[in-house]
Write a protein that holds these residues in place. Sequence first.
Motif, PDB file in Angstrom:
ATOM      1  N   UNK A  37       0.833  -1.207   0.000  1.00 28.95           N
ATOM      2  CA  UNK A  37       0.000   0.000   0.000  1.00 28.95           C
ATOM      3  C   UNK A  37       0.871   1.262   0.000  1.00 28.95           C
ATOM      4  N   UNK A  38       1.946   1.253   0.820  1.00 25.20           N
ATOM      5  CA  UNK A  38       2.829   2.406   0.903  1.00 25.20           C
ATOM      6  C   UNK A  38       3.605   2.605  -0.396  1.00 25.20           C
TER       7      UNK A  38
ATOM      8  N   UNK B 218       3.633   5.988  -2.531  1.00 21.49           N
ATOM      9  CA  UNK B 218       4.848   6.709  -2.900  1.00 21.49           C
ATOM     10  C   UNK B 218       4.954   6.855  -4.413  1.00 21.49           C
ATOM     11  N   UNK B 219       4.549   5.822  -5.141  1.00 25.10           N
ATOM     12  CA  UNK B 219       4.661   5.836  -6.604  1.00 25.10           C
ATOM     13  C   UNK B 219       3.791   6.916  -7.236  1.00 25.10           C
ATOM     14  N   UNK B 220       2.726   7.300  -6.554  1.00 21.46           N
ATOM     15  CA  UNK B 220       1.872   8.378  -7.066  1.00 21.46           C
ATOM     16  C   UNK B 220       2.668   9.666  -7.248  1.00 21.46           C
ATOM     17  N   UNK B 221       3.676   9.859  -6.420  1.00 23.22           N
ATOM     18  CA  UNK B 221       4.474  11.094  -6.457  1.00 23.22           C
ATOM     19  C   UNK B 221       5.676  10.969  -7.388  1.00 23.22           C
ATOM     20  N   UNK B 222       5.894   9.785  -7.957  1.00 20.54           N
ATOM     21  CA  UNK B 222       7.025   9.541  -8.857  1.00 20.54           C
ATOM     22  C   UNK B 222       6.652  10.010 -10.258  1.00 20.54           C
TER      23      UNK B 222
ATOM     24  N   UNK C 187      10.129   6.100 -12.603  1.00 20.10           N
ATOM     25  CA  UNK C 187      11.387   5.360 -12.653  1.00 20.10           C
ATOM     26  C   UNK C 187      11.732   4.711 -11.316  1.00 20.10           C
ATOM     27  N   UNK C 188      10.812   4.780 -10.351  1.00 22.21           N
ATOM     28  CA  UNK C 188      11.063   4.155  -9.061  1.00 22.21           C
ATOM     29  C   UNK C 188      11.839   5.024  -8.088  1.00 22.21           C
TER      30      UNK C 188
ATOM     31  N   UNK D  20       9.416  14.029  -2.591  1.00 21.44           N
ATOM     32  CA  UNK D  20       9.352  13.491  -1.232  1.00 21.44           C
ATOM     33  C   UNK D  20       8.775  14.534  -0.278  1.00 21.44           C
ATOM     34  N   UNK D  21       9.124  15.796  -0.478  1.00 23.83           N
ATOM     35  CA  UNK D  21       8.533  16.863   0.328  1.00 23.83           C
ATOM     36  C   UNK D  21       7.015  16.887   0.172  1.00 23.83           C
ATOM     37  N   UNK D  22       6.557  16.746  -1.075  1.00 26.64           N
ATOM     38  CA  UNK D  22       5.111  16.758  -1.332  1.00 26.64           C
ATOM     39  C   UNK D  22       4.426  15.578  -0.658  1.00 26.64           C
ATOM     40  N   UNK D  23       5.070  14.392  -0.717  1.00 34.24           N
ATOM     41  CA  UNK D  23       4.504  13.200  -0.087  1.00 34.24           C
ATOM     42  C   UNK D  23       4.369  13.396   1.425  1.00 34.24           C
ATOM     43  N   UNK D  24       5.452  13.854   2.052  1.00 30.71           N
ATOM     44  CA  UNK D  24       5.441  14.029   3.503  1.00 30.71           C
ATOM     45  C   UNK D  24       4.500  15.162   3.901  1.00 30.71           C
TER      46      UNK D  24
END
Length: 242
Positions: A8-9, A13-17, A21-22, A29-33
Amino acid sequence: MRKMWLDHTRVGLSVYDSNRQGYLTETELENYINDLLPGLCQLDGLEKSFHSFCTAVRKFLFFLDGARTNRIRILDILASTFLDDLLELRDEELSKEMQEQNWFSAPSALRIYGHYLNLDRNHNGMLSKTELASTLTKPFLDRVFQTCLTYGGEMDYKTYLDLVLALENRSEPQVLAFLFKILDIKECGYLDAFTLSYFFRAIQEQMKARSDQPVPFNDVKDELFDMVRPKDPEKNHLARFN
């Protein structure tokens, strides 16, 4: 349950990639957090203007971006315990002691930011060598400003966070590499007696200023070489410290 959480995580996380490319860049990462923050009840008391996410992101980048490319593999994020520590802040009953031990908590972030503000005596938002001189020796401080990212000869908050992470986690391999680069004044890939003496002389001067009995350099050097046991008796390579 752990596997389901990881899956699930990973998807989250992949939504923000954006490049698929993984990897996540620093901004991604700032946007995710930042999007996680509303669900972390232990951070409710922080002002929205306070960059707690900046404090959080630096730990991910410092330990997981060894090549300093400003991007991190999603798999490395999942393999670390950092997300567990961050999501621990969802616990409404998390003790004060646990919060103080958690890098991502409000008390920890405010403590570090408070120190930064106290050091910034001219209130320009940056730290000069002079402002940091009370905490570090001059030879070490000179090398920090030579090897770390600075702006017009001054250190911003992100670089300061890297320094704090290094000084608070000295046994970690990433920290050893960070500090080794600073100490390697000849940029030859090893530390010899001359280099160690260069930095230790300033420590001896500090001890004299405090009226302490200075420790002889040869005693420290012999003990260090005995612990590291380098293949070459005159050169300490980074690999021997890990």
